[in-house]
Design a protein around this motif. Structure first.
Motif, mmCIF file in Angstrom:
data_model
loop_
_atom_site.group_PDB
_atom_site.id
_atom_site.type_symbol
_atom_site.label_atom_id
_atom_site.label_comp_id
_atom_site.label_asym_id
_atom_site.label_seq_id
_atom_site.Cartn_x
_atom_site.Cartn_y
_atom_site.Cartn_z
ATOM 1 N N ARG A 94 0.824 -1.215 0.000
ATOM 2 C CA ARG A 94 0.000 0.000 0.000
ATOM 3 C C ARG A 94 0.852 1.257 0.000
ATOM 4 N N GLY A 95 2.080 1.121 0.457
ATOM 5 C CA GLY A 95 3.002 2.255 0.426
ATOM 6 C C GLY A 95 3.605 2.469 -0.954
ATOM 7 N N GLY A 96 3.233 1.642 -1.924
ATOM 8 C CA GLY A 96 3.690 1.863 -3.293
ATOM 9 C C GLY A 96 4.930 1.081 -3.688
ATOM 10 N N SER A 97 5.314 0.070 -2.898
ATOM 11 C CA SER A 97 6.500 -0.729 -3.234
ATOM 12 C C SER A 97 6.152 -2.218 -3.304
ATOM 13 N N PRO A 98 5.192 -2.593 -4.158
ATOM 14 C CA PRO A 98 4.708 -3.981 -4.163
ATOM 15 C C PRO A 98 5.787 -5.031 -4.421
ATOM 16 N N THR A 99 6.826 -4.684 -5.172
ATOM 17 C CA THR A 99 7.842 -5.714 -5.424
ATOM 18 C C THR A 99 8.758 -5.913 -4.212
ATOM 19 N N MET A 100 8.545 -5.102 -3.177
ATOM 20 C CA MET A 100 9.260 -5.296 -1.916
ATOM 21 C C MET A 100 8.361 -5.995 -0.890
ATOM 22 N N CYS A 101 7.159 -6.383 -1.302
ATOM 23 C CA CYS A 101 6.202 -7.080 -0.436
ATOM 24 C C CYS A 101 6.858 -8.339 0.139
ATOM 25 N N PRO A 102 6.679 -8.610 1.438
ATOM 26 C CA PRO A 102 7.299 -9.818 2.007
ATOM 27 C C PRO A 102 6.821 -11.114 1.344
ATOM 28 N N HIS A 103 5.630 -11.096 0.725
ATOM 29 C CA HIS A 103 5.127 -12.297 0.043
ATOM 30 C C HIS A 103 5.699 -12.440 -1.364
ATOM 31 N N TYR A 104 6.200 -11.324 -1.916
ATOM 32 C CA TYR A 104 6.540 -11.301 -3.342
ATOM 33 C C TYR A 104 7.513 -12.414 -3.719
ATOM 34 N N ARG A 105 8.587 -12.550 -2.959
ATOM 35 C CA ARG A 105 9.582 -13.579 -3.278
ATOM 36 C C ARG A 105 9.353 -14.873 -2.499
ATOM 37 N N GLY A 106 8.174 -14.966 -1.877
ATOM 38 C CA GLY A 106 7.875 -16.138 -1.055
ATOM 39 C C GLY A 106 7.532 -17.378 -1.862
ATOM 40 N N THR A 107 7.169 -17.190 -3.131
ATOM 41 C CA THR A 107 6.821 -18.336 -3.974
ATOM 42 C C THR A 107 7.574 -18.223 -5.294
ATOM 43 N N ASN A 108 7.637 -19.345 -6.015
ATOM 44 C CA ASN A 108 8.316 -19.345 -7.315
ATOM 45 C C ASN A 108 7.822 -20.544 -8.114
ATOM 46 N N LEU A 109 8.125 -20.523 -9.402
ATOM 47 C CA LEU A 109 7.824 -21.682 -10.235
ATOM 48 C C LEU A 109 8.668 -22.844 -9.723
ATOM 49 N N GLU A 110 8.086 -24.045 -9.742
ATOM 50 C CA GLU A 110 8.763 -25.208 -9.151
ATOM 51 C C GLU A 110 8.842 -26.335 -10.181
ATOM 52 N N PRO A 111 9.994 -26.818 -10.603
ATOM 53 C CA PRO A 111 11.334 -26.505 -10.088
ATOM 54 C C PRO A 111 11.989 -25.287 -10.741
ATOM 55 N N GLY A 112 11.240 -24.486 -11.511
ATOM 56 C CA GLY A 112 11.802 -23.351 -12.237
ATOM 57 C C GLY A 112 11.315 -23.411 -13.673
ATOM 58 N N GLY A 113 11.563 -22.349 -14.421
ATOM 59 C CA GLY A 113 11.030 -22.261 -15.784
ATOM 60 C C GLY A 113 11.763 -23.105 -16.809
ATOM 61 N N PHE A 114 12.999 -23.502 -16.506
ATOM 62 C CA PHE A 114 13.761 -24.314 -17.457
ATOM 63 C C PHE A 114 13.508 -25.792 -17.176
ATOM 64 N N ALA A 115 12.266 -26.220 -17.414
ATOM 65 C CA ALA A 115 11.874 -27.600 -17.135
ATOM 66 C C ALA A 115 10.781 -27.976 -18.127
ATOM 67 N N ASP A 116 10.658 -29.271 -18.424
ATOM 68 C CA ASP A 116 9.601 -29.710 -19.348
ATOM 69 C C ASP A 116 8.242 -29.237 -18.852
#
Ligand code: ZN
Ligand code: ZN
Length: 340
Positions: A94-116
């Motif tokens: 809400r302060g205008g820094s969404p990419t600094m949100c504590p949840h932002y880096r909490g998830t990711n593609l699994e195991p990553g994008g370089f996979a079948d």
């Protein structure tokens, strides 16, 4: 199935791993294209520190399976899943820094994008992190949604009016930014780039001048080109540390330097801080992108307002991932795309 995974020290390897399954709220996507990003190269080298190291975040593909409770997504849909998604509600969002949100880096593609295929977490699906690709956007173009979104966010942090601009580094981020600057009406857009292939792409995409910082005095040349005044905006799209101070020196009084490239950890800025006040120049960093920007990026790609196809110089099947990394480290590559 095959997946390219980080293997310490300083390497990656293609390995056979069990295929992911979609749990409640999740989807599994069969990868069709995934861009190799400068930050992937840093993670492989072991010098990237901004997020837990997972490689491959510029991925698009076809929904392969859908977990219980997922709405609006079906098997067979062509999609772009964003690897990081903000909550939109916390004080930082809400302060205008969404990419600094504590949840932002909490998830990711699994195991990553370089996979079948890869799993998209429930959080990302539930927070509108998955976009459908229209028929006009092929997978290769779709792989540019994420990097273009990052460039859109960076320029969104610049002052509203941009006359003259200098782009330092004409890799994928620099070349996307160059086109966005033209769309914003910036003229001239000047470029500083070491690699001949990248410099040529910058010229094709309408750069007014392209200088080689190893042989040209970019600060003096920029001043000459702007009749002594300096540029309104300098955009640093390289991780080369000294480019930041150079960008600040090319600015007109009151100008803004945007920092998009991630400098190497532990570097120091060689710039007299009194100039921030006496010349009122600003240094504005930008980190990653939100769902507002991925949607805008998809729209610009679909309407061909930004030419992303021209940035692709190399294509590699997943099994040749290690070779792709070697090639991408060389200056004759602009964007390498990995396919299944
Ligand atoms: Zn990237
Ligand atoms: Zn948040």
């Amino acid at each position: 199935m095959k997946a390219a995974l980080l293997r310490t020290p300083g390497g990656a390897a293609v390995e056979e791993v069990p295929p992911p399954e979609a749990g409640p709220g999740e989807i599994v996507v069969a990868m069709r294209a995934c861009g190799l990003c400068g930050s992937d190269l840093e993670k492989i080298r072991g010098t990237y520190t901004a997020a837990p190291p997972v490689i491959g975040h510029e991925a698009v593909g076809v929904v392969k399976s859908v977990g219980e409770g997922v709405e609006g997504l079906r098997r067979g849909m062509r999609v772009f899943p964003h690897h990081h998604v903000a909550c939109g509600r916390c004080p930082i969002c809400r302060g205008g820094s969404p990419t600094m949100c504590p949840h932002y880096r909490g998830t990711n593609l699994e195991p990553g994008g370089f996979a079948d295929s890869f799993r998209v977490p429930r959080w990302n699906v539930a927070h509108r992190g998955v976009l459908r690709l229209p028929p006009s956007v092929d997978f290769e173009r779709g792989a540019f949604i994420e990097p273009l979104a990052c460039a859109i966010r960076a320029l969104g942090r610049a002052p509203a009016t941009i006359g003259s601009a200098l782009v330092l580094g004409a890799g994928p981020m620099g070349l996307l930014s160059l086109q966005l600057l033209h769309l914003r009406g910036a003229d001239p857009v000047l470029v500083s780039e070491v690699s001949a292939v990248r410099a040529e792409r910058a010229r094709e995409l309408g750069a007014a001048m392209v200088w080689d910082p190893t042989t040209d005095d970019v600060v003096a040349a920029t001043r000459r080109e702007t009749k002594g005044g300096g540029v309104d905006l300098a955009l640093v799209a390289t991780g080369h540390g000294p480019a930041i101070a150079q960008a600040l020196r090319t600015l007109r009084p009151g100008g803004t330097a945007l920092l998009l490239g991630v400098p190497e950890k532990g570097g120091r800025l060689d710039f007299d801080p009194t100039e921030f006040v006496t010349r009122e120049v600003s240094l504005v960093p930008s980190n990653a992108a939100t769902e507002a920007e991925t949607r805008r990026a998809l729209d610009l790609i679909a309407r061909r307002k930004v030419d992303v196809a021209r940035l692709v110089t190399h294509r590699f099947p997943l099994e040749r991932f290690v070779e792709a990394v070697e090639v991408a480290r060389r200056a004759e590559c602009v964007k390498a795309i990995i396919t299944p």
